[in-house]
Scaffold this motif. Structure first.
Motif, PDB file in Angstrom:
ATOM      1  N   UNK A 126      -6.012   1.178   1.461  1.00  0.00           N
ATOM      2  CA  UNK A 126      -7.478   1.391   2.672  1.00  0.00           C
ATOM      3  C   UNK A 126      -6.913   3.213   1.955  1.00  0.00           C
ATOM      4  N   UNK A 127      -8.425   3.951   1.666  1.00  0.00           N
ATOM      5  CA  UNK A 127      -7.627   5.481   1.874  1.00  0.00           C
ATOM      6  C   UNK A 127      -7.092   6.081   2.846  1.00  0.00           C
ATOM      7  N   UNK A 128      -5.974   7.122   2.867  1.00  0.00           N
ATOM      8  CA  UNK A 128      -5.199   7.617   3.308  1.00  0.00           C
ATOM      9  C   UNK A 128      -5.771   8.909   3.600  1.00  0.00           C
ATOM     10  N   UNK A 129      -6.112   8.684   5.133  1.00  0.00           N
ATOM     11  CA  UNK A 129      -6.722   9.778   5.588  1.00  0.00           C
ATOM     12  C   UNK A 129      -5.686  10.162   6.699  1.00  0.00           C
ATOM     13  N   UNK A 130      -5.920  11.547   7.354  1.00  0.00           N
ATOM     14  CA  UNK A 130      -4.830  11.732   8.166  1.00  0.00           C
ATOM     15  C   UNK A 130      -4.628  10.306   9.724  1.00  0.00           C
ATOM     16  N   UNK A 131      -6.008   9.733   9.862  1.00  0.00           N
ATOM     17  CA  UNK A 131      -5.519   9.655  11.383  1.00  0.00           C
ATOM     18  C   UNK A 131      -5.641   7.991  10.578  1.00  0.00           C
ATOM     19  N   UNK A 132      -4.880   7.266   9.423  1.00  0.00           N
ATOM     20  CA  UNK A 132      -5.087   6.453   8.725  1.00  0.00           C
ATOM     21  C   UNK A 132      -3.572   6.661   8.743  1.00  0.00           C
ATOM     22  N   UNK A 133      -2.956   8.076   8.104  1.00  0.00           N
ATOM     23  CA  UNK A 133      -1.280   7.744   8.426  1.00  0.00           C
ATOM     24  C   UNK A 133      -0.727   7.656   9.799  1.00  0.00           C
ATOM     25  N   UNK A 134      -1.655   7.765  10.977  1.00  0.00           N
ATOM     26  CA  UNK A 134      -1.246   7.857  11.449  1.00  0.00           C
ATOM     27  C   UNK A 134      -1.127   6.278  12.395  1.00  0.00           C
ATOM     28  N   UNK A 135      -2.198   5.711  11.991  1.00  0.00           N
ATOM     29  CA  UNK A 135      -2.403   4.296  12.248  1.00  0.00           C
ATOM     30  C   UNK A 135      -1.072   3.314  11.651  1.00  0.00           C
ATOM     31  N   UNK A 136      -0.982   3.667  10.115  1.00  0.00           N
ATOM     32  CA  UNK A 136       0.199   2.332   9.644  1.00  0.00           C
ATOM     33  C   UNK A 136       1.268   3.253  10.205  1.00  0.00           C
ATOM     34  N   UNK A 137       1.756   4.444  10.395  1.00  0.00           N
ATOM     35  CA  UNK A 137       3.744   4.615  10.829  1.00  0.00           C
ATOM     36  C   UNK A 137       3.708   3.813  12.254  1.00  0.00           C
ATOM     37  N   UNK A 138       1.722   3.862  13.047  1.00  0.00           N
ATOM     38  CA  UNK A 138       2.743   3.428  14.823  1.00  0.00           C
ATOM     39  C   UNK A 138       2.698   1.605  14.332  1.00  0.00           C
TER      40      UNK A 138
END
Length: 153
Positions: free
Chosen positions: A34-46
């Motif tokens: 997935x394109x690594x957006x700031x929100x995706x960074x948070x989602x993947x960490x969570x």
């Protein structure tokens, strides 16, 4: 060079690649890049936090699931089911630069008015809010720490 915002979550190794000037992160639940957006960074960490630290089964997670709200199509960030297939928790993720406001809670509550999950989580990776929802009394209570999965079901 990729320089992500440090989050208030444990460190996890991610498969990050670069292609055509964009960074991609591999989502192990959906099995795709997935394109690594700031929100995706948070989602993947969570997602990793839920699986690794709180023993949530990845097989019971739905990522970016669709829902209809007032005849409008929306997408929830993370929806978690229990072993009986009932919706247990809805998680709303925001980018670290996005402050969690009443509007954020309202958005998650609107999604949960459809889902009727017992738990609601809101995070921007820096601040995390956990609420247990009582649909009968139409109330909620915040807790400081999210229990492990087996204590929620």
């Amino acid at each position: 060079m990729f320089n992500p915002t440090p989050l208030n979550l444990p460190f996890y190794p991610f498969k990050i690649t670069q292609r055509d000037g964009l960074h991609y992160i591999f989502d192990e639940v959906r099995k795709k890049h997935l394109v690594l957006t700031p929100e995706e960074w948070v989602r993947q960490h969570f997602i990793k936090y839920l699986i690794k630290e709180k023993q949530f089964p990845a097989s019971l997670m739905q990522i970016e699931g669709g829902l209809s709200l007032n005849q409008t199509k929306k997408r929830s960030d993370i929806l978690i089911y229990n072993n009986s297939g009932e919706k247990l928790m809805v998680v709303e993720c925001k980018a670290p630069s996005v402050a969690i406001t009443q509007a954020t809670f309202d958005q998650a509550a609107r999604y949960n008015s459809v889902y009727k999950a017992k738990w609601m989580v809101i995070t921007n990776g820096l601040n995390h809010y956990y609420a247990q929802i009582d649909h009968t009394c139409k109330g909620f209570s915040f807790i400081e720490e999210l229990p492990v999965y087996s204590l929620l079901v």
